[in-house]
Each structure stands twice: as structure tokens, then as C-alpha cells.
Design an enzyme around this catalytic site. Structure first.
Site, PDB file in Angstrom:
ATOM      1  N   ASP A  16      43.948  39.749  38.678  1.00  0.00           N
ATOM      2  CA  ASP A  16      44.498  40.888  37.700  1.00  0.00           C
ATOM      3  C   ASP A  16      43.292  40.629  36.696  1.00  0.00           C
ATOM      4  O   ASP A  16      42.732  39.685  36.102  1.00  0.00           O
ATOM      5  CB  ASP A  16      44.876  40.115  36.958  1.00  0.00           C
ATOM      6  CG  ASP A  16      45.925  40.350  35.174  1.00  0.00           C
ATOM      7  OD1 ASP A  16      45.948  41.264  35.248  1.00  0.00           O
ATOM      8  OD2 ASP A  16      45.780  39.748  33.873  1.00  0.00           O
ATOM      9  N   GLU A  76      45.410  43.954  41.281  1.00  0.00           N
ATOM     10  CA  GLU A  76      46.746  44.776  40.405  1.00  0.00           C
ATOM     11  C   GLU A  76      46.028  45.783  40.394  1.00  0.00           C
ATOM     12  O   GLU A  76      44.428  46.219  39.877  1.00  0.00           O
ATOM     13  CB  GLU A  76      46.594  43.747  39.843  1.00  0.00           C
ATOM     14  CG  GLU A  76      48.067  44.616  38.085  1.00  0.00           C
ATOM     15  CD  GLU A  76      48.168  44.471  36.891  1.00  0.00           C
ATOM     16  OE1 GLU A  76      48.119  44.648  35.685  1.00  0.00           O
ATOM     17  OE2 GLU A  76      48.755  43.243  37.138  1.00  0.00           O
ATOM     18  N   ASP A 151      46.908  35.237  31.941  1.00  0.00           N
ATOM     19  CA  ASP A 151      45.826  36.130  33.453  1.00  0.00           C
ATOM     20  C   ASP A 151      46.159  35.341  34.769  1.00  0.00           C
ATOM     21  O   ASP A 151      45.661  36.481  35.904  1.00  0.00           O
ATOM     22  CB  ASP A 151      44.557  36.527  33.128  1.00  0.00           C
ATOM     23  CG  ASP A 151      44.768  37.588  31.117  1.00  0.00           C
ATOM     24  OD1 ASP A 151      44.193  38.188  31.368  1.00  0.00           O
ATOM     25  OD2 ASP A 151      44.593  36.200  30.197  1.00  0.00           O
TER      26      ASP A 151
END
Length: 192
Positions: A16, A76, A151
Site C-alpha cells: 500500500d 495498490e 496501512d
């Protein structure tokens, strides 16, 4: 003729991207069953200089690649926001993480945030807390091993999304049309 050979074990690193905090999650798939290997965050907010943050990202991702030897990396994709400077910095952070994987010959797979949330919760608009909760249930992660930084679970969600996409499977449990349906059908489990 069917083969009785065991399925090759796979390791997937999920990322992420972030410029303040970058989350990561690593899963090991053995016999088509994913299990948590590790998750954590790379804290970058203590570095004032953006270029030093990028160097830190490269160094830490390289370290994770060398320690866990993942077969694939799922990351991502940055979402498009209104602040162009923030988007530029986030894109650089993502690019540096990708460069670390490229340097180690690890294939990269990119997923939109909506796709990741949909894969984990069945709802592309799910909150980060919902994603974390579902991952905890899917991977049977004890409360003590859950991190307060979401996260980390977002990075783990990227890895799980790639597992689902690449294997054509869903979680072992029942499938739900929405977070609300999951809560309604599991009300007694949630209260425990």
C-alpha cells in the site's frame, strides 16, 4: 491424466504505497491456502526530505524482497485526487517500490483500490476497518497480531486480492454480497 504433485508454494508481497506511511503484507500460499507471513509499515514521516523518503522506501522494500523471497508483488494503484503534488509524490513512492521489485526480477501486479476492497469485502466502498476485519477473519489472525496502522492491512489486502485474481478462488468461507450482509449473518460471532 491428473497429477498428484503438490502445488508449488507461492509467496506474495502486497504494498500500500504512501509518502508518510507505506504498508506491506506478505502471504504464503501452500496447497491453495493463504496464510499470513508478515505485515507491517514503513514510517516515512520522520524524514523531511522527499528524496530521502524515496531512498528509504527502496531500501526497505529491497530488504523485504531479500528476506521473504516473494514470487510476485501486488501493489495498490494510486487513486486520482485533486492535489496534483500529492499525486506526484505518491506516484514516485509507488514507482520506487516497483523499481525495487524489478531489480529483483519479481513480477508486479497493480490493482485499483476499489478492486482490492471488492475482493476482500465484496464492497468497493468499504472502509479500511472493514477490510482489516475481513482479513483478520479470512486469515485467522489473532487480535494480538493485528497492527493499529491500517496501512499494513491495506498492503495485506493487495496481496490477498492478487491471490484471488491469480488463482480464480475466493475465501474458503461463504460469499457475501455486502459488508452489511456479512454482519447480519455473523452477528453472534462478531459479538464474541
Amino acid at each position: 491424466m491428473t497429477s498428484n504433485a503438490p502445488t508449488k508454494e507461492r509467496i506474495i508481497l502486497g504494498i500500500d504505497p504512501g509518502t508518510q506511511v507505506m504498508g506491506y503484507g506478505i502471504i504464503r500460499i501452500a496447497g491453495n491456502r493463504p496464510a499470513l507471513e508478515a505485515m507491517g509499515v514503513i514510517k516515512l514521516d520522520k524524514f523531511e526530505n522527499h528524496y530521502i523518503r524515496l531512498a528509504r522506501i527502496y531500501s526497505r522494500i529491497t530488504g523485504l524482497l531479500e528476506e521473504y523471497l516473494p514470487d510476485e508483488m501486488a501493489i495498490e494503484a494510486p487513486f486520482f485526487g485533486k492535489n496534483v503534488q500529492s499525486m506526484l509524490k505518491l506516484g514516485r513512492a509507488q514507482g520506487v517500490a516497483m523499481a525495487a521489485a524489478i531489480a529483483k526480477d519479481v513480477p508486479i501486479f497493480e490493482y485499483a483500490p476499489l478492486k482490492i476492497k471488492m475482493a476482500i469485502t465484496g464492497n468497493g466502498q468499504a472502509a479500511k476497518e472493514q477490510v482489516a476485519y475481513m482479513l483478520q477473519k479470512i486469515l485467522h489472525i489473532p487480535d494480538a497480531n493485528m497492527l493499529p496502522q491500517l496501512d499494513a492491512t491495506d498492503g495485506l489486502a493487495a496481496a490477498m486480492c492478487h491471490y484471488y485474481q491469480s488463482s480464480g478462488t475466493q475465501s474458503d468461507g461463504p460469499r457475501y454480497k455486502s459488508w452489511k450482509e456479512y454482519v447480519e449473518q455473523n452477528r453472534t460471532k462478531i459479538r464474541k
